[in-house]
Design a protein around this motif. Structure first.
Motif, mmCIF file in Angstrom:
data_model
loop_
_atom_site.group_PDB
_atom_site.id
_atom_site.type_symbol
_atom_site.label_atom_id
_atom_site.label_comp_id
_atom_site.label_asym_id
_atom_site.label_seq_id
_atom_site.Cartn_x
_atom_site.Cartn_y
_atom_site.Cartn_z
ATOM 1 N N MET A 209 0.835 -1.203 0.000
ATOM 2 C CA MET A 209 0.000 0.000 0.000
ATOM 3 C C MET A 209 0.875 1.260 0.000
ATOM 4 S SD MET A 209 -2.971 -1.313 0.104
ATOM 5 C CE MET A 209 -2.385 -2.778 -0.687
ATOM 6 N N SER B 80 0.970 -1.105 -8.573
ATOM 7 C CA SER B 80 0.064 -1.478 -7.489
ATOM 8 C C SER B 80 -0.394 -2.914 -7.662
ATOM 9 C CB SER B 80 -1.136 -0.525 -7.481
ATOM 10 O OG SER B 80 -2.015 -0.838 -6.442
ATOM 11 N N ILE B 88 -6.148 -8.862 1.970
ATOM 12 C CA ILE B 88 -6.743 -7.629 2.459
ATOM 13 C C ILE B 88 -6.455 -7.502 3.955
ATOM 14 C CG2 ILE B 88 -8.616 -7.492 0.774
ATOM 15 C CD1 ILE B 88 -10.176 -8.821 3.366
ATOM 16 N N GLU B 96 -11.964 1.468 5.083
ATOM 17 C CA GLU B 96 -10.591 1.617 5.595
ATOM 18 C C GLU B 96 -9.589 0.901 4.700
ATOM 19 O OE1 GLU B 96 -10.675 2.180 10.379
ATOM 20 O OE2 GLU B 96 -11.286 0.233 9.646
ATOM 21 N N ASN B 97 -9.973 -0.268 4.182
ATOM 22 C CA ASN B 97 -9.108 -0.978 3.255
ATOM 23 C C ASN B 97 -8.861 -0.144 2.008
ATOM 24 O OD1 ASN B 97 -8.093 -3.965 3.440
ATOM 25 N ND2 ASN B 97 -9.954 -3.903 4.673
ATOM 26 N N LEU B 98 -9.924 0.452 1.475
ATOM 27 C CA LEU B 98 -9.781 1.272 0.269
ATOM 28 C C LEU B 98 -8.921 2.499 0.582
ATOM 29 C CD1 LEU B 98 -13.396 1.016 -1.205
ATOM 30 C CD2 LEU B 98 -11.329 -0.156 -1.991
ATOM 31 N N ASP B 99 -9.117 3.070 1.765
ATOM 32 C CA ASP B 99 -8.293 4.195 2.198
ATOM 33 C C ASP B 99 -6.815 3.817 2.222
ATOM 34 O OD1 ASP B 99 -9.360 6.697 2.629
ATOM 35 O OD2 ASP B 99 -10.380 6.100 4.476
ATOM 36 N N GLY B 101 -5.440 1.742 0.310
ATOM 37 C CA GLY B 101 -4.991 1.724 -1.080
ATOM 38 C C GLY B 101 -4.513 3.087 -1.541
ATOM 39 N N TYR B 103 -3.062 5.248 0.370
ATOM 40 C CA TYR B 103 -2.178 5.707 1.445
ATOM 41 C C TYR B 103 -1.144 6.733 0.981
ATOM 42 C CZ TYR B 103 0.706 5.351 5.653
ATOM 43 O OH TYR B 103 1.401 5.631 6.800
ATOM 44 N N LEU B 144 -12.504 -6.472 -3.213
ATOM 45 C CA LEU B 144 -11.907 -5.440 -2.362
ATOM 46 C C LEU B 144 -10.417 -5.291 -2.668
ATOM 47 C CD1 LEU B 144 -12.157 -3.391 -0.113
ATOM 48 C CD2 LEU B 144 -11.893 -5.241 1.550
ATOM 49 N N ARG B 148 -8.965 -1.923 -3.979
ATOM 50 C CA ARG B 148 -7.949 -1.253 -3.165
ATOM 51 C C ARG B 148 -6.704 -0.943 -3.990
ATOM 52 N NH1 ARG B 148 -5.422 -4.714 1.483
ATOM 53 N NH2 ARG B 148 -4.505 -5.574 -0.408
ATOM 54 N N MET B 151 -7.176 2.099 -5.978
ATOM 55 C CA MET B 151 -7.187 3.347 -5.217
ATOM 56 C C MET B 151 -5.838 4.061 -5.266
ATOM 57 S SD MET B 151 -10.198 3.978 -4.179
ATOM 58 C CE MET B 151 -9.839 5.336 -3.082
#
Lengths: 321, 236
Positions: A209, B80, B88, B96-99, B101, B103, B144, B148, B151
């Motif tokens: 991430m 990515s 995940i 929050e997981n998508l958030d 992504g 980061y 997800l 993610r 994102m």
């Protein structure tokens, strides 16, 4: 067994227990944060707290602050001492991470090596204050108990009949709770905090991430160290002493509190710390003060027999509202 | 050229998983990497994403040598990965997981647009915004993971076994979405065991066998190749 004394003074004992427990809880956060992210018991954390208490003494000495000082100097000295304790403790934690743990991580050292290194770091810090600094700077460094000036007189702020709550008890408990809420909010609500939780849950995926793992690890040591620094100023204000090995027993108790509440869980550290403090004070009233450590660990063993993951269980990554 | 792997060797201890892999991906393409279990598909993804360092060879992304960069630094360059299986954060919610992504991104309004885009592609995720990700079904977790990865607004989207463990209906659905993502302009490198789906959706493909590329061609050509049909498509 002195039930009547315990029951008669239950409020007083509870207040004492919560005060003690709040300090344990603050120190416990350092163990829990580092464990949550690195799965490492940082045994040097007790000395991170110890260094903070010496920073308090240092500031008071430099400013010449004593019990008889004016209000202005007392406020200034207390504020600076708090700041110094936080900075000293956080720096100590960070230095231990950079000098000792990070090189081991880069070499993929097995967990046992980290554990021994942690104990080694703890001993080095203890001996710095207990011996090396005495050789170079003389007293108050060394192995003797050192008293720290009590700048603020203890006063009763809340008189509830049989129970009287002092200003110090309120400052310690409120201070600790405020710091915990701030830390909990930081970890759960901010972007960096989310990074910490991500690394705690799954370091590889966190890297995918874009989370810089080394930076999160440094942050965790700094946060844990800062909390130990707050514990140090509160402890010295309340008990007016320090010593080269003052971290040992508090460290062991704080670690116990962390395990009791569920290691890796921030809120668990608070629950475990407060519970442990109260149990200790109750048991020392019921039996005698010699029994307080024994009782504390009996409680730990009992809790872990029935709930091995601690009272709140869960890990730092999962801990959320 | 968006991505080039030159003679990439990756080993786990003394066991070599990739013996000098050379792959390239052009901008705008969907490239598939197919192969059996243990052929080195996931190892290739680890090498490209930077989760594991490589022993020799070079990885070049947008003309820049990224071989020495850590995984988190490569994300910032525009790579990515949606990792295989349940990659995940199980204790975090869908949002929050998508958030996570996003980061590395600071452009909040644009991140908001990407949230809409992901919820558009995966309406299912929209319905489950507040759900703890670990409690969702395998298919939802896969969605997800892909969402993610999007994102990060990557230049190259890496998909590791997007069909793994999913029912046939769902596999169809996931690949349709992958095609849609590609049509929206994201370059994709996808690793798949489901060769039929992968080849029919990919512009080009590589066939990986025990850590080596044994064949390459357009998706359509490989679909017609008798040896591929026999080995990977289960038709003689």
């Amino acid at each position: 067994m002195d039930f009547s004394s315990l029951i008669d003074q239950i409020g007083e004992h509870t207040a004492n227990g919560l005060t003690k427990g709040a300090i344990y809880a603050l120190v416990a956060l350092g163990y829990t944060l580092v464990y949550g992210v690195l799965r490492l018991i940082n045994f040097a954390h007790s000395e991170v707290f110890m260094v903070g208490t010496w920073a308090v003494l240092g500031v008071y000495t430099v400013l010449g602050a004593t019990g008889g000082s004016g209000v202005g100097l007392v406020i200034l000295a207390t504020a600076l001492a708090a700041l110094a304790a936080v900075v000293a403790s956080a720096s100590t934690a960070l230095i231990v991470e950079r000098v000792a743990y990070r090189p081991l991580r880069k070499k993929n050292a097995p967990p046992l090596i980290f554990l021994i290194t942690a104990i080694g770091c703890s001993l080095v810090l203890v001996e710095l204050f207990g011996h090396v600094f005495r050789v170079f700077f003389g007293p108050p460094f060394g192995r003797a108990l050192v008293s720290i000036p009590s700048l603020i007189d203890t006063e009763v702020w809340l008189d509830l009949g049989k129970t009287s709550i002092t200003n110090m008890q309120i400052i310690v408990v409120v201070g600790a709770v405020v710091m915990m809420v701030a830390l909990d909010t930081f970890v759960n609500k901010t972007r960096l905090g989310r990074g910490v939780r991500a690394v705690a849950q799954d370091p590889d995926t966190a890297a995918l991430m874009g989370v810089n793992q080394d930076r999160v690890i440094m942050l965790v040591f700094i946060l844990g160290g800062a909390m130990a620094g707050v514990a140090a100023i509160l402890y010295t204000m309340n008990y007016d002493i320090t010593k080269f090995d003052i971290g040992f027993l508090i460290g062991v108790k704080a670690f116990t509190a962390a395990v009791l509440g569920g290691i890796g869980n921030l809120r668990g550290a608070l629950v475990g710390g407060l519970l442990l403090g109260v149990v200790e004070v109750y048991s020392s009233t019921l039996f005698s003060s010699n029994w307080e450590d024994v009782t504390a660990f009996v409680v730990l063993i009992l809790v872990l027999m029935f709930r091995p993951t601690g009272i709140l269980g869960e890990s730092l990554g999962k801990a959320r509202a | 050229m968006l991505l080039q792997l030159e003679d990439v060797v990756l080993a786990y201890g003394k066991i070599e998983a990739l013996h000098g892999l050379t792959i390239d991906v052009e901008e705008g393409e969907v490239v598939a990497l197919i192969g059996a279990n243990g052929a080195g598909k996931t190892s290739t993804m680890r090498a490209v994403s930077g989760v594991r360092g490589i022993q020799s060879g070079r990885i070049i992304f947008q003309g820049e040598d990224v071989t020495k960069l850590r995984a988190d630094q490569r994300v910032r360059k525009g790579l990515s990965l949606a990792p295989e299986g349940r990659g995940i954060f199980p204790g975090m919610t869908v949002v929050e997981n998508l958030d996570m992504g996003a980061y590395t991104r600071r452009d909040k309004p644009e991140v908001g647009k990407d949230f809409d885009r992901v919820f558009d592609l995966f309406p299912r995720l929209n319905e489950r915004r507040k759900q703890i990700a670990g409690t969702m079904s395998g298919g939802e977790q896969q969605m997800l993971a892909i969402g993610r990865a999007l994102m990060a607004r990557p230049k190259l989207l890496l998909l590791d076994e997007p069909s793994m463990g999913l029912a046939p209906m769902l596999i169809q659905q996931i690949f349709t979405i992958i095609t849609e993502i590609a049509e929206q302009g994201t370059t994709i490198l996808v690793v798949e065991q489901n060769a039929k789906q992968a080849l029919s959706r990919a512009d080009r493909a590589y066939v990986l066998e025990t850590g080596r590329i044994v064949k390459t061609g357009t998706g359509a050509d490989l679909l017609d190749d008798p040896s591929i049909r026999e080995a990977y498509l289960g038709v003689a």
